[in-house]
Design a protein around this motif. Structure first.
Motif, mmCIF file in Angstrom:
data_model
loop_
_atom_site.group_PDB
_atom_site.id
_atom_site.type_symbol
_atom_site.label_atom_id
_atom_site.label_comp_id
_atom_site.label_asym_id
_atom_site.label_seq_id
_atom_site.Cartn_x
_atom_site.Cartn_y
_atom_site.Cartn_z
ATOM 1 N N MET A 73 0.842 -1.352 0.239
ATOM 2 C CA MET A 73 0.125 -0.526 -0.249
ATOM 3 C C MET A 73 0.973 1.544 0.236
ATOM 4 S SD MET A 73 -2.591 1.113 2.722
ATOM 5 C CE MET A 73 -4.361 0.079 2.825
ATOM 6 N N THR A 74 0.716 2.179 -0.659
ATOM 7 C CA THR A 74 1.165 3.475 -1.048
ATOM 8 C C THR A 74 0.881 4.467 0.432
ATOM 9 O OG1 THR A 74 -0.364 4.648 -2.332
ATOM 10 C CG2 THR A 74 1.487 3.296 -3.386
ATOM 11 N N ASP A 75 1.953 5.120 0.599
ATOM 12 C CA ASP A 75 1.346 6.726 1.539
ATOM 13 C C ASP A 75 0.429 7.113 1.583
ATOM 14 O OD1 ASP A 75 3.586 6.001 2.950
ATOM 15 O OD2 ASP A 75 4.988 7.195 2.367
ATOM 16 N N SER A 76 -0.051 7.647 -0.611
ATOM 17 C CA SER A 76 -0.932 7.970 -0.245
ATOM 18 C C SER A 76 -1.947 7.375 -0.160
ATOM 19 C CB SER A 76 -1.354 8.409 -1.760
ATOM 20 O OG SER A 76 -0.841 8.194 -2.467
ATOM 21 N N GLU A 77 -1.971 6.019 -0.548
ATOM 22 C CA GLU A 77 -3.238 5.147 -0.170
ATOM 23 C C GLU A 77 -3.601 5.071 1.732
ATOM 24 O OE1 GLU A 77 -3.226 1.994 -4.104
ATOM 25 O OE2 GLU A 77 -1.884 1.715 -1.847
ATOM 26 N N ARG A 78 -2.206 5.115 1.934
ATOM 27 C CA ARG A 78 -2.573 4.754 3.699
ATOM 28 C C ARG A 78 -3.066 6.299 5.041
ATOM 29 N NH1 ARG A 78 1.876 3.405 7.369
ATOM 30 N NH2 ARG A 78 0.125 3.200 8.636
ATOM 31 N N LEU A 79 -2.710 7.236 3.645
ATOM 32 C CA LEU A 79 -3.149 8.305 4.068
ATOM 33 C C LEU A 79 -4.848 8.928 4.525
ATOM 34 C CD1 LEU A 79 -3.104 11.029 4.916
ATOM 35 C CD2 LEU A 79 -2.147 11.933 2.790
ATOM 36 N N GLU A 80 -5.678 7.969 2.931
ATOM 37 C CA GLU A 80 -6.892 8.118 2.647
ATOM 38 C C GLU A 80 -7.582 7.255 3.266
ATOM 39 O OE1 GLU A 80 -8.297 10.510 0.514
ATOM 40 O OE2 GLU A 80 -6.293 10.905 0.577
ATOM 41 N N SER A 81 -6.542 5.861 3.514
ATOM 42 C CA SER A 81 -7.516 4.881 4.482
ATOM 43 C C SER A 81 -7.997 5.425 5.922
ATOM 44 C CB SER A 81 -7.124 4.190 4.244
ATOM 45 O OG SER A 81 -7.251 2.663 5.084
ATOM 46 N N THR A 131 0.058 12.302 7.618
ATOM 47 C CA THR A 131 0.964 11.722 6.820
ATOM 48 C C THR A 131 2.188 11.131 8.398
ATOM 49 O OG1 THR A 131 0.414 12.136 4.558
ATOM 50 C CG2 THR A 131 2.958 11.510 4.820
ATOM 51 N N SER A 132 2.564 12.783 8.523
ATOM 52 C CA SER A 132 3.819 12.877 9.719
ATOM 53 C C SER A 132 3.176 11.663 10.622
ATOM 54 C CB SER A 132 4.152 14.061 10.114
ATOM 55 O OG SER A 132 5.068 14.921 9.542
ATOM 56 N N LEU A 133 2.225 12.017 11.505
ATOM 57 C CA LEU A 133 1.749 11.036 12.077
ATOM 58 C C LEU A 133 1.652 9.277 12.246
ATOM 59 C CD1 LEU A 133 -1.540 13.076 13.571
ATOM 60 C CD2 LEU A 133 0.971 12.671 14.935
ATOM 61 N N LEU A 134 1.270 9.057 11.126
ATOM 62 C CA LEU A 134 1.151 7.799 10.583
ATOM 63 C C LEU A 134 2.618 6.826 10.572
ATOM 64 C CD1 LEU A 134 -1.323 7.552 7.438
ATOM 65 C CD2 LEU A 134 -0.908 6.252 9.446
ATOM 66 N N HIS A 135 3.750 7.883 9.637
ATOM 67 C CA HIS A 135 5.377 7.906 10.384
ATOM 68 C C HIS A 135 5.730 7.720 11.410
ATOM 69 C CE1 HIS A 135 6.460 8.572 5.471
ATOM 70 N NE2 HIS A 135 5.419 8.520 5.757
ATOM 71 N N ALA A 136 5.043 8.036 12.350
ATOM 72 C CA ALA A 136 5.739 8.214 14.140
ATOM 73 C C ALA A 136 4.264 7.271 14.776
ATOM 74 C CB ALA A 136 5.647 9.665 15.014
#
Length: 96
Positions: free
Chosen positions: A1-9, A26-31
């Motif tokens: 899953m790409t970063d943009s797909e994860r962000l949308e999810s 996006t920063s929160l997902l990475h953290a």
């Protein structure tokens, strides 16, 4: 899953339909990814469960971002993250 797909999810989980906070999310997902990796959990083990946990963690951080600093520092999730970082620093865990 790409970063943009994860962000949308993640945005769907948070019920956000605007793009204003995409950088923050996006920063929160990475953290959260870093935290879960440090806890010995990878997305490969079970992507659906991993994403559910990650989305919930992002929601709690995102919703709590306006809370005063004293209460934010004592939140269970933040305490757990701080403990993990201390242990990783003390015992030579993964570093960026």
């Amino acid at each position: 899953m790409t970063d943009s797909e994860r962000l949308e999810s993640c945005k769907a989980y948070l019920r956000l339909d605007y793009d204003t906070d995409d950088g923050l999310l996006t920063s929160l997902l990475h953290a959260v990814d870093d935290y879960l990796t440090g806890a010995g959990v990878t997305r490969d083990q079970s992507p659906a469960i991993y994403d559910l946990i990650a989305h919930d963690m992002v929601l709690r951080i995102y919703d709590g971002r306006d809370v005063d600093a004293v209460h934010a520092a004592t939140a269970p999730l933040v305490r757990s993250m701080l403990t993990q970082l201390k242990l990783r620093a003390a015992y030579g865990g993964d570093t960026e």
